[in-house]
Scaffold this motif. Sequence first.
Motif, PDB file in Angstrom:
ATOM      1  N   UNK A 245       0.873  -1.205   0.114  1.00 42.71           N
ATOM      2  CA  UNK A 245      -0.158   0.090   0.054  1.00 42.71           C
ATOM      3  C   UNK A 245       0.960   1.268   0.118  1.00 42.71           C
ATOM      4  N   UNK A 246       2.146   1.139   0.139  1.00 43.44           N
ATOM      5  CA  UNK A 246       3.065   2.344   0.730  1.00 43.44           C
ATOM      6  C   UNK A 246       2.865   3.415  -0.708  1.00 43.44           C
ATOM      7  N   UNK A 247       2.986   2.760  -1.813  1.00 43.89           N
ATOM      8  CA  UNK A 247       2.878   3.889  -3.253  1.00 43.89           C
ATOM      9  C   UNK A 247       1.391   4.838  -2.905  1.00 43.89           C
ATOM     10  N   UNK A 248       0.460   4.250  -2.768  1.00 43.54           N
ATOM     11  CA  UNK A 248      -0.668   4.671  -2.611  1.00 43.54           C
ATOM     12  C   UNK A 248      -0.837   5.868  -1.558  1.00 43.54           C
ATOM     13  N   UNK A 249      -0.326   5.606  -0.382  1.00 42.04           N
ATOM     14  CA  UNK A 249      -0.078   6.457   0.743  1.00 42.04           C
ATOM     15  C   UNK A 249       0.644   7.815   0.227  1.00 42.04           C
ATOM     16  N   UNK A 250       1.695   7.464  -0.494  1.00 41.42           N
ATOM     17  CA  UNK A 250       2.636   8.731  -1.209  1.00 41.42           C
ATOM     18  C   UNK A 250       1.604   9.528  -2.020  1.00 41.42           C
ATOM     19  N   UNK A 251       0.826   8.732  -2.976  1.00 40.92           N
ATOM     20  CA  UNK A 251       0.233   9.629  -4.064  1.00 40.92           C
ATOM     21  C   UNK A 251      -1.102  10.197  -3.366  1.00 40.92           C
ATOM     22  N   UNK A 252      -1.670   9.559  -2.415  1.00 38.98           N
ATOM     23  CA  UNK A 252      -2.917  10.322  -1.792  1.00 38.98           C
ATOM     24  C   UNK A 252      -2.220  11.564  -1.248  1.00 38.98           C
ATOM     25  N   UNK A 253      -1.203  11.642  -0.255  1.00 41.67           N
ATOM     26  CA  UNK A 253      -0.589  12.711   0.383  1.00 41.67           C
ATOM     27  C   UNK A 253      -0.389  13.844  -0.614  1.00 41.67           C
ATOM     28  N   UNK A 254       0.262  13.325  -1.894  1.00 39.91           N
ATOM     29  CA  UNK A 254       0.642  14.323  -3.007  1.00 39.91           C
ATOM     30  C   UNK A 254      -0.857  15.049  -3.466  1.00 39.91           C
ATOM     31  N   UNK A 255      -1.616  14.149  -3.555  1.00 40.97           N
ATOM     32  CA  UNK A 255      -3.020  14.735  -4.273  1.00 40.97           C
ATOM     33  C   UNK A 255      -3.716  15.543  -3.490  1.00 40.97           C
ATOM     34  N   UNK A 256      -3.522  15.290  -1.960  1.00 40.44           N
ATOM     35  CA  UNK A 256      -4.237  16.238  -1.008  1.00 40.44           C
ATOM     36  C   UNK A 256      -3.421  17.715  -1.079  1.00 40.44           C
ATOM     37  N   UNK A 257      -2.246  17.582  -0.955  1.00 38.73           N
ATOM     38  CA  UNK A 257      -1.413  18.594  -1.134  1.00 38.73           C
ATOM     39  C   UNK A 257      -1.880  19.494  -2.468  1.00 38.73           C
ATOM     40  N   UNK A 258      -1.672  18.832  -3.511  1.00 35.70           N
ATOM     41  CA  UNK A 258      -2.061  19.673  -4.864  1.00 35.70           C
ATOM     42  C   UNK A 258      -3.595  20.116  -5.034  1.00 35.70           C
ATOM     43  N   UNK A 259      -4.645  19.580  -4.103  1.00 37.72           N
ATOM     44  CA  UNK A 259      -5.832  19.771  -4.058  1.00 37.72           C
ATOM     45  C   UNK A 259      -6.552  19.167  -5.530  1.00 37.72           C
ATOM     46  N   UNK A 260      -6.193  17.917  -5.789  1.00 35.25           N
ATOM     47  CA  UNK A 260      -6.715  17.054  -6.837  1.00 35.25           C
ATOM     48  C   UNK A 260      -7.252  15.792  -6.693  1.00 35.25           C
ATOM     49  N   UNK A 261      -8.039  15.207  -7.482  1.00 29.22           N
ATOM     50  CA  UNK A 261      -8.539  13.975  -7.298  1.00 29.22           C
ATOM     51  C   UNK A 261      -7.216  13.000  -7.588  1.00 29.22           C
ATOM     52  N   UNK A 262      -7.221  11.886  -6.953  1.00 26.89           N
ATOM     53  CA  UNK A 262      -6.477  10.818  -7.245  1.00 26.89           C
ATOM     54  C   UNK A 262      -7.246   9.587  -8.020  1.00 26.89           C
ATOM     55  N   UNK A 263      -6.796   9.298  -9.101  1.00 26.50           N
ATOM     56  CA  UNK A 263      -7.192   7.991  -9.784  1.00 26.50           C
ATOM     57  C   UNK A 263      -6.561   6.748  -9.441  1.00 26.50           C
ATOM     58  N   UNK A 264      -7.177   5.659  -8.990  1.00 31.59           N
ATOM     59  CA  UNK A 264      -6.254   4.436  -8.540  1.00 31.59           C
ATOM     60  C   UNK A 264      -6.847   3.440  -9.403  1.00 31.59           C
TER      61      UNK A 264
END
Length: 378
Positions: A175-194
């Motif tokens: 799950x570690x890459x998802x946690x990194x991606x989700x934190x970046x999406x929150x910081x950028x204020x954009x949606x995450x596609x998984x």
Amino acid sequence: MTTDLLIQGGWVIDPSQSINGRYDIAISGGRIAALAEPGRLPAEIGGARQTLDASGTIVTPGLIDLHAHVFPGRTPLGIEADRVGVEQGVTTLVDAGSAGARTFATFLDEAVKPAETRVLAFLNIAGEGLCGGLSELADMDRLTPGGAVALIREQPLIRGIKARMSASVVRENGIKPLLVAKEAAREAGCPLMVHIGNAPPALPEILRELDAGDVVTHAFHGKTGGILDDRGRLITEAEKALARGVLFDVGHGTSSFSFRTMRQARALGLAPHTISTDIYRQNAAGPVHSLTTTMTKFLALGFSLEEVIAACTAAPAAVLRMTDEIGTLRPGAVADLSLLELTNVPVVLTDSEREQLTAEESVTAKLTIKAGKVLTCR
């Protein structure tokens, strides 16, 4: 006002405005100038430089494919954008993670700028995107969250972040890459596609990390460990994710859409929020073929034409936070339109599990109008 293009005689379906009927559409300066019942355009709409008879066609906002791969020559999957875009009735394609922060400049030059089709992107959290192969999240050092956030803030074509969370992609990282991606999406204020597929990581673990507006693509695959349990019921984590606004996308692809799963989900009252193809070089010859073929599959599964069009226009426009620009025929919006034909010739369709289904009617693209320019589909 002089009208550049007047479209008459077509049956207009625009779910963004709850429109389903015969309308005339005036286009000026690459944007929708007016839309009205036949003979009722405003008096200020002057004579048209070009008139298009749309009789016998269904006129919709330009189709939007939320999941495609259009970075040819640099990735194993890439296909030319116009081949699966305007030539197939699709005015907007969203490349789902072919490029990352380190390769986006090349993607812009080679895939976006040469295309007649509008190409947007979900930026891969891995810096190279898919340019270094299809296991891009197996090495945590390849992830570039800081670079992704910085690029999203300066580049409006990037509408979100993409993370492919299946075993072959993440390898031992879980799950570690998802946690990194989700934190970046929150910081950028954009949606995450998984992207979801074969575990690990397990789907419940993935779903727990997602927020309202995030997109789960390949949501209706037929693999073990999907949104339905072995008794055909929606898993608890999927119920909770949907309740808090997580969005389920089709993302058909070579191995990620099952008629059986979709029938079971529909029986539970669950419809996809968006219908997309995950089209790329290898599956353009089947089983995907095109967005209109994918739309036809949903008609054959019992969804209404208006539901299907909404999932390819207004719904993806909302995901992209572009409802004032695309996915609508409201005056002032970009004049992107798709002229479609609904034919009653039976066609045999195939899903990713090689199950076949016969459709009694099919959707085909006749003309594409991109920012007011009329283009012929192949």
